[in-house]
Design a protein around this motif. Structure first.
Motif, PDB file in Angstrom:
ATOM      1  N   ALA A   1      79.426  51.842  23.635  1.00 21.92           N
ATOM      2  CA  ALA A   1      79.870  51.810  25.035  1.00 21.92           C
ATOM      3  C   ALA A   1      80.274  50.388  25.428  1.00 21.92           C
ATOM      4  N   ILE A   2      79.492  49.413  25.006  1.00 20.61           N
ATOM      5  CA  ILE A   2      79.792  48.014  25.312  1.00 20.61           C
ATOM      6  C   ILE A   2      81.130  47.617  24.696  1.00 20.61           C
ATOM      7  N   GLU A   3      81.383  48.044  23.463  1.00 23.51           N
ATOM      8  CA  GLU A   3      82.665  47.750  22.798  1.00 23.51           C
ATOM      9  C   GLU A   3      83.825  48.392  23.557  1.00 23.51           C
ATOM     10  N   LEU A   4      83.663  49.644  23.938  1.00 25.90           N
ATOM     11  CA  LEU A   4      84.737  50.356  24.642  1.00 25.90           C
ATOM     12  C   LEU A   4      85.009  49.745  26.009  1.00 25.90           C
ATOM     13  N   GLN A   5      83.958  49.345  26.710  1.00 23.18           N
ATOM     14  CA  GLN A   5      84.144  48.723  28.018  1.00 23.18           C
ATOM     15  C   GLN A   5      84.902  47.410  27.862  1.00 23.18           C
ATOM     16  N   ALA A   6      84.567  46.643  26.839  1.00 25.57           N
ATOM     17  CA  ALA A   6      85.248  45.374  26.584  1.00 25.57           C
ATOM     18  C   ALA A   6      86.718  45.594  26.231  1.00 25.57           C
ATOM     19  N   ASP A   7      87.019  46.756  25.640  1.00 27.07           N
ATOM     20  CA  ASP A   7      88.407  47.089  25.274  1.00 27.07           C
ATOM     21  C   ASP A   7      89.202  47.661  26.442  1.00 27.07           C
ATOM     22  N   GLY A   8      88.553  47.862  27.589  1.00 26.11           N
ATOM     23  CA  GLY A   8      89.254  48.371  28.764  1.00 26.11           C
ATOM     24  C   GLY A   8      89.295  49.881  28.883  1.00 26.11           C
ATOM     25  N   THR A   9      88.477  50.585  28.114  1.00 26.96           N
ATOM     26  CA  THR A   9      88.420  52.048  28.215  1.00 26.96           C
ATOM     27  C   THR A   9      87.900  52.449  29.595  1.00 26.96           C
ATOM     28  N   ALA A  10      88.443  53.510  30.145  1.00 23.33           N
ATOM     29  CA  ALA A  10      88.010  54.012  31.456  1.00 23.33           C
ATOM     30  C   ALA A  10      86.579  54.548  31.366  1.00 23.33           C
ATOM     31  N   PHE A  11      85.770  54.209  32.370  1.00 22.43           N
ATOM     32  CA  PHE A  11      84.396  54.692  32.465  1.00 22.43           C
ATOM     33  C   PHE A  11      84.244  55.459  33.774  1.00 22.43           C
ATOM     34  N   VAL A  12      83.579  56.623  33.698  1.00 23.78           N
ATOM     35  CA  VAL A  12      83.370  57.484  34.856  1.00 23.78           C
ATOM     36  C   VAL A  12      81.888  57.798  34.989  1.00 23.78           C
ATOM     37  N   ASP A  13      81.317  57.420  36.109  1.00 26.26           N
ATOM     38  CA  ASP A  13      79.920  57.660  36.456  1.00 26.26           C
ATOM     39  C   ASP A  13      79.867  58.920  37.317  1.00 26.26           C
ATOM     40  N   VAL A  14      79.016  59.880  36.951  1.00 25.55           N
ATOM     41  CA  VAL A  14      78.961  61.141  37.699  1.00 25.55           C
ATOM     42  C   VAL A  14      77.615  61.379  38.390  1.00 25.55           C
ATOM     43  N   LEU A  15      76.791  60.334  38.474  1.00 29.13           N
ATOM     44  CA  LEU A  15      75.503  60.486  39.143  1.00 29.13           C
ATOM     45  C   LEU A  15      75.716  60.952  40.582  1.00 29.13           C
ATOM     46  N   PRO A  16      74.925  61.898  41.062  1.00 28.24           N
ATOM     47  CA  PRO A  16      75.111  62.366  42.445  1.00 28.24           C
ATOM     48  C   PRO A  16      74.691  61.324  43.471  1.00 28.24           C
ATOM     49  N   ARG A  17      75.226  61.473  44.671  1.00 30.97           N
ATOM     50  CA  ARG A  17      74.829  60.614  45.794  1.00 30.97           C
ATOM     51  C   ARG A  17      73.487  61.091  46.320  1.00 30.97           C
ATOM     52  N   THR A  18      72.756  60.178  46.923  1.00 32.65           N
ATOM     53  CA  THR A  18      71.504  60.532  47.582  1.00 32.65           C
ATOM     54  C   THR A  18      71.845  60.984  48.991  1.00 32.65           C
ATOM     55  N   ARG A  19      71.459  62.190  49.304  1.00 34.31           N
ATOM     56  CA  ARG A  19      71.763  62.778  50.609  1.00 34.31           C
ATOM     57  C   ARG A  19      70.735  62.397  51.669  1.00 34.31           C
ATOM     58  N   LYS A  20      71.186  62.361  52.904  1.00 37.87           N
ATOM     59  CA  LYS A  20      70.303  62.150  54.036  1.00 37.87           C
ATOM     60  C   LYS A  20      69.325  63.323  54.092  1.00 37.87           C
ATOM     61  N   PRO A  21      68.027  63.055  54.156  1.00 39.17           N
ATOM     62  CA  PRO A  21      67.054  64.145  54.206  1.00 39.17           C
ATOM     63  C   PRO A  21      67.266  65.036  55.439  1.00 39.17           C
ATOM     64  N   ASP A  22      67.171  66.335  55.246  1.00 39.86           N
ATOM     65  CA  ASP A  22      67.361  67.290  56.341  1.00 39.86           C
ATOM     66  C   ASP A  22      66.313  67.133  57.443  1.00 39.86           C
ATOM     67  N   ASN A  23      65.101  66.730  57.059  1.00 42.02           N
ATOM     68  CA  ASN A  23      64.006  66.663  58.031  1.00 42.02           C
ATOM     69  C   ASN A  23      63.866  65.273  58.669  1.00 42.02           C
ATOM     70  N   LEU A  24      64.843  64.423  58.526  1.00 43.54           N
ATOM     71  CA  LEU A  24      64.806  63.091  59.127  1.00 43.54           C
ATOM     72  C   LEU A  24      64.974  63.217  60.642  1.00 43.54           C
ATOM     73  N   PRO A  25      64.103  62.575  61.413  1.00 44.98           N
ATOM     74  CA  PRO A  25      64.238  62.662  62.877  1.00 44.98           C
ATOM     75  C   PRO A  25      65.628  62.178  63.321  1.00 44.98           C
ATOM     76  N   GLU A  26      66.137  62.786  64.377  1.00 38.31           N
ATOM     77  CA  GLU A  26      67.492  62.490  64.866  1.00 38.31           C
ATOM     78  C   GLU A  26      67.722  61.030  65.198  1.00 38.31           C
ATOM     79  N   ASP A  27      66.714  60.347  65.685  1.00 42.00           N
ATOM     80  CA  ASP A  27      66.894  58.957  66.079  1.00 42.00           C
ATOM     81  C   ASP A  27      66.728  57.973  64.909  1.00 42.00           C
ATOM     82  N   SER A  28      66.526  58.494  63.698  1.00 37.27           N
ATOM     83  CA  SER A  28      66.383  57.629  62.517  1.00 37.27           C
ATOM     84  C   SER A  28      67.745  57.136  62.046  1.00 37.27           C
ATOM     85  N   VAL A  29      67.747  55.934  61.520  1.00 37.67           N
ATOM     86  CA  VAL A  29      68.961  55.377  60.925  1.00 37.67           C
ATOM     87  C   VAL A  29      68.909  55.675  59.429  1.00 37.67           C
TER      88      VAL A  29
END
Length: 176
Positions: free
Chosen positions: A49-77
């Protein structure tokens, strides 16, 4: 006596079962041991992977985003936690699930096209974290979309960081 001890020592070493490739996409739990193979794709380790990155190969990260918890109080940031990735990678979040929504499928299709410059024969490395089926699913989808040089990096950011130290950068999610 020594021979018996050697046999006992060998018997005490656990044998890890190989994980077979499923015929379809894998669902939850996504953080679990993954296969050593992916039909139609090349499987690589951190050194490659390090060799390919150095050669300019495209890299795609597919880790999901962390979602806002459903039970978070409305006034929370809510501040989405920072996600760090391999330098130069694009983050196609939420594109490694077993089933994708129309939006997620479009994000993966458009993101792969952008990463490869529209060339389905261009190499593209797909990853997330170690022992994560999300990258396996996304790489399998890329193969099914006709990409002929899909490279799956099952160790993802965990193995990259182990090999390179704290060489990760802040990821910005691709717009929905």
């Amino acid at each position: 006596m020594m021979r018996w001890m050697a046999v006992f020592a060998l018997a005490a070493v656990p044998v890890l079962a190989e994980v077979p490739e499923p015929a379809e996409y894998r669902g939850a739990p996504y953080r679990a041991p993954v296969p050593d193979t992916l039909a139609g794709a090349e499987v690589i380790d951190a050194e490659r992977a390090i060799e390919l990155q150095a050669d300019g190969t495209a890299f795609v990260d597919v880790l999901p985003r962390t979602r806002k918890p459903d039970n978070l109080p409305e006034d929370s940031v809510w501040r989405e936690p920072r996600h760090d990735t391999i330098p130069g990678a694009i983050w196609l979040w939420d594109t490694g699930y077993e089933e994708l929504s129309e939006t997620e499928q479009t994000r993966l299709r458009d993101g792969l096209e952008r990463a490869t410059g529209g060339d389905k024969a261009a190499p593209v490395v797909i990853f997330c974290r170690a022992d994560c089926w999300m990258s396996w699913n996304a790489a399998k989808r890329a193969v099914s979309m006709g990409y002929s040089r899909v490279i799956w990096f099952p160790g993802g950011t965990d193995d990259w960081q182990a090999a390179m130290g704290p060489d990760l950068v802040r990821a910005e999610p691709v717009a929905p």
